[in-house]
Structure formats: structure tokens, C-alpha cells
Design a protein around this motif. Structure first.
Motif, PDB file in Angstrom:
ATOM      1  N   ARG A   8       0.923  -1.219  -0.129  1.00  0.00           N
ATOM      2  CA  ARG A   8      -0.095  -0.015   0.191  1.00  0.00           C
ATOM      3  C   ARG A   8       0.783   1.178   0.157  1.00  0.00           C
ATOM      4  O   ARG A   8       2.026   1.631   0.657  1.00  0.00           O
ATOM      5  N   MET A   9       0.476   2.173  -0.806  1.00  0.00           N
ATOM      6  CA  MET A   9       1.309   3.634  -0.761  1.00  0.00           C
ATOM      7  C   MET A   9       0.688   4.573  -0.055  1.00  0.00           C
ATOM      8  O   MET A   9      -0.455   4.836  -0.402  1.00  0.00           O
ATOM      9  N   LEU A  10       1.187   5.120   0.746  1.00  0.00           N
ATOM     10  CA  LEU A  10       0.920   6.260   1.560  1.00  0.00           C
ATOM     11  C   LEU A  10       1.588   7.430   1.324  1.00  0.00           C
ATOM     12  O   LEU A  10       3.002   7.663   1.308  1.00  0.00           O
ATOM     13  N   ALA A  11       0.852   8.786   0.904  1.00  0.00           N
ATOM     14  CA  ALA A  11       1.709  10.091   0.909  1.00  0.00           C
ATOM     15  C   ALA A  11       1.262  10.901   2.061  1.00  0.00           C
ATOM     16  O   ALA A  11       0.246  11.071   2.489  1.00  0.00           O
ATOM     17  N   VAL A  12       2.385  11.092   2.929  1.00  0.00           N
ATOM     18  CA  VAL A  12       2.333  12.121   3.961  1.00  0.00           C
ATOM     19  C   VAL A  12       2.779  13.399   3.551  1.00  0.00           C
ATOM     20  O   VAL A  12       3.958  13.748   3.189  1.00  0.00           O
ATOM     21  N   VAL A  47       6.058   4.657   1.881  1.00  0.00           N
ATOM     22  CA  VAL A  47       5.714   5.991   2.475  1.00  0.00           C
ATOM     23  C   VAL A  47       6.415   6.762   1.410  1.00  0.00           C
ATOM     24  O   VAL A  47       7.644   6.969   1.469  1.00  0.00           O
ATOM     25  N   THR A  48       5.591   7.914   0.971  1.00  0.00           N
ATOM     26  CA  THR A  48       6.171   9.200   0.304  1.00  0.00           C
ATOM     27  C   THR A  48       5.851  10.342   0.980  1.00  0.00           C
ATOM     28  O   THR A  48       4.739  10.513   1.382  1.00  0.00           O
ATOM     29  N   ARG A  49       6.892  10.969   1.367  1.00  0.00           N
ATOM     30  CA  ARG A  49       6.784  12.294   2.177  1.00  0.00           C
ATOM     31  C   ARG A  49       6.865  13.336   1.312  1.00  0.00           C
ATOM     32  O   ARG A  49       8.074  13.575   0.779  1.00  0.00           O
ATOM     33  N   VAL A  50       5.931  14.277   1.389  1.00  0.00           N
ATOM     34  CA  VAL A  50       6.139  15.531   0.305  1.00  0.00           C
ATOM     35  C   VAL A  50       5.782  16.825   1.032  1.00  0.00           C
ATOM     36  O   VAL A  50       4.860  16.764   1.942  1.00  0.00           O
ATOM     37  N   THR A  64       1.801  12.896  -5.796  1.00  0.00           N
ATOM     38  CA  THR A  64       0.847  11.847  -5.121  1.00  0.00           C
ATOM     39  C   THR A  64      -0.175  10.963  -5.638  1.00  0.00           C
ATOM     40  O   THR A  64      -0.903  10.248  -5.158  1.00  0.00           O
ATOM     41  N   ALA A  65      -0.182  11.094  -7.258  1.00  0.00           N
ATOM     42  CA  ALA A  65      -1.053  10.507  -7.878  1.00  0.00           C
ATOM     43  C   ALA A  65      -1.355   9.148  -7.777  1.00  0.00           C
ATOM     44  O   ALA A  65      -2.277   8.366  -7.729  1.00  0.00           O
ATOM     45  N   ASP A  66      -0.106   8.311  -7.220  1.00  0.00           N
ATOM     46  CA  ASP A  66      -0.147   6.868  -7.020  1.00  0.00           C
ATOM     47  C   ASP A  66      -0.428   6.320  -5.776  1.00  0.00           C
ATOM     48  O   ASP A  66      -0.472   5.196  -5.361  1.00  0.00           O
ATOM     49  N   VAL A  71      -2.126  11.266   4.192  1.00  0.00           N
ATOM     50  CA  VAL A  71      -2.282  12.048   5.389  1.00  0.00           C
ATOM     51  C   VAL A  71      -1.689  13.399   5.407  1.00  0.00           C
ATOM     52  O   VAL A  71      -0.686  13.503   4.930  1.00  0.00           O
ATOM     53  N   ILE A  72      -2.473  14.257   5.797  1.00  0.00           N
ATOM     54  CA  ILE A  72      -2.125  15.730   5.883  1.00  0.00           C
ATOM     55  C   ILE A  72      -1.974  16.048   6.951  1.00  0.00           C
ATOM     56  O   ILE A  72      -2.858  15.788   7.973  1.00  0.00           O
ATOM     57  N   VAL A  73      -0.709  16.340   7.444  1.00  0.00           N
ATOM     58  CA  VAL A  73      -0.194  16.760   8.883  1.00  0.00           C
ATOM     59  C   VAL A  73      -0.230  18.102   9.319  1.00  0.00           C
ATOM     60  O   VAL A  73      -0.768  19.038   8.404  1.00  0.00           O
TER      61      VAL A  73
END
Length: 255
Positions: A8-12, A47-50, A64-66, A71-73
Motif C-alpha cells: 500500500r502506498m501512503l503519501a504524508v 511511504v512518500t513524504r512531500v 501523490t497520484a499513485d 495523511v495531511i499533517v
């Protein structure tokens, strides 16, 4: 972890990677954001952190397309004109308008696509603004943030009551919880499709959920080092469950 769905891919998505004018605040934010990444990694997410302020809104959407979930922190106040507010209010912080615009676009895309999304503190406020709500620009009651203390002591501990029928209550396994928070703004008018999912003892909204989409916002900091030990893990597990349920439906329709 459910073995049916792996990788699973998560963008933080945070605000910025640099606050040279506010090093103590930046260090505190980085501790919190890093814990989200660490706990997600432990739970098996890729995890991808942007940082939204470091790229254009279009680039943020592309990067973050994929993502299977977002999670928006936390961070600075949302730019007031985005919710019909004005500047010059008490307690006003720096604003990152480009970051706000990019994160608002993320929420709107998540709603359109059904992508699970968790907003933390400012992230909750971004969700509300993205869906047409607004904010109370300043509260100063000593419940939601410790007043007049060093940044390392700013988090306040207080109780929160979750709605019995909320997704949050199902994820956390109870309706009465203890949280740590450090905010001076709160939801005023709820955005379209959003409902209050938790309240503090003073009646203020402490969490919100979308009526039909897998979008949740919590005003507190489950990622704080002194937060209840399993709180963040349970919220991340809730994101995974929402993703898996969506994936099953998609797979069934494609079969």
C-alpha cells in the motif's frame, strides 16, 4: 497486516521542509511528522513524504497520484482568504498559500476518487476549508493548547468524546479517549458532506468525517510522543481498512 493487499502506498503531506526563522517550532513539527512516517512504515505502508510548499499545486498532485491513501499533517494556519477570513487576528502565524492550495486540491481529488484521507490538526482544517467550510480564527482557553510555555510543553492533554456511530469510534474501539492537542483555530461552519465526529468537553469539534467518502480529520495529535501508545497505529489501520474495502469493490467491478 491483511495479506490480501500488500505494498500500500501512503503519501504524508506536510507544509514545508524549512522554517529558518522559527527553528524551535520547525524542530517540533519535524518530530511529529517523522513519527507518522515511522509508524506507517512499521505498519507496512510504502511511504512518500512531500512538502506542499516546496512544489507547485500541480506537482503535488502529480507526486501523490499513485498514493492509495493520504495523511495531511499539522503546521501553520490556513491562509484566511481561502475561507473568507481576514488577516490581523490574534495568534496569527505565517501562511503558505501555495501549500494550502495544493493540499486543498488533494482533498478535492480524494473526494472525487474515493481515496482514503486522514487530516491531523491543520489537516482537519484543510479538509473543512477544501469542502467549503470555515474556521474560528482564534481560541485561547488553555484546554486545546498550553498557553505561555516553551514549544516543547505546548501540547495539552484533554478528553474527547467520539460519536457512537462514527468511523473514528470503530477505528479506535471506544468513544471516550484522551488526546494531545496544540491548536488555536477550530472548525466553525462544516464543509459540504462533513459531520462532526468528536467533541471536546467545552463542546468544540475535535474531529470530522465525510458522510460518504473515506475522509477523516482529527484536531488532536495522535502522532505526539506522549499520545496514547496505540492511537496513531489504529488510525493508520483504519486508513488501510478503508483502502482495502475500496480495492475489493474495484476488483469486483473489474472481474
Amino acid at each position: 497486516m491483511n495479506q490480501e493487499f500488500t505494498n500500500r502506498m501512503l503519501a504524508v503531506v506536510e507544509v514545508t521542509t524549512a522554517r529558518p526563522d522559527r527553528p524551535a517550532y520547525h524542530a517540533k513539527v519535524q518530530v511529529l511528522n517523522a513519527r507518522v512516517v515511522t509508524e506507517a512504515d512499521k505498519a507496512g505502508w510504502t511511504v512518500t513524504r512531500v512538502a506542499a510548499a516546496d512544489v507547485t499545486p500541480a506537482a503535488l498532485l502529480r507526486l501523490t497520484a499513485d498514493a492509495d491513501a493520504l495523511v495531511i499533517v499539522g503546521g501553520e494556519d490556513v491562509t484566511p482568504h481561502l475561507y473568507g477570513g481576514s488577516t490581523g487576528y490574534e495568534g496569527e502565524t505565517a501562511h503558505f498559500a501555495a501549500a494550502d492550495e495544493g493540499q486543498i486540491a488533494l482533498v478535492q481529488r480524494a473526494l472525487a476518487l474515493g481515496t482514503p484521507l486522514l487530516g491531523i490538526c491543520r489537516g482537519l482544517q484543510i479538509i473543512n476549508v477544501a469542502l467549503g467550510g470555515n474556521l474560528v480564527q482564534h481560541i485561547d482557553d488553555g484546554i486545546h493548547k498550553n498557553i505561555g510555555v516553551p514549544i516543547d510543553q505546548i501540547l495539552s492533554t484533554h478528553d474527547v468524546t467520539l460519536s457512537n456511530d462514527s468511523t473514528l469510534a470503530a477505528s479506535l474501539g471506544r468513544v471516550d479517549i484522551s488526546v494531545q492537542s496544540a491548536h488555536h483555530q477550530i472548525v466553525d461552519r462544516l464543509g459540504s458532506g462533513l459531520v462532526a465526529a468528536a467533541h471536546a468537553p467545552d463542546g468544540l469539534i475535535e474531529a470530522l468525517e465525510h458522510e460518504t467518502a473515506p475522509i477523516i480529520g482529527v484536531q488532536w495529535h495522535p502522532e505526539a510522543p506522549d499520545a496514547p501508545v496505540d492511537q496513531l497505529a489504529l488510525l493508520l489501520a483504519g486508513l488501510a481498512a478503508q483502502h482495502d474495502a475500496r480495492a475489493r469493490v474495484t476488483n469486483a467491478l473489474a472481474a
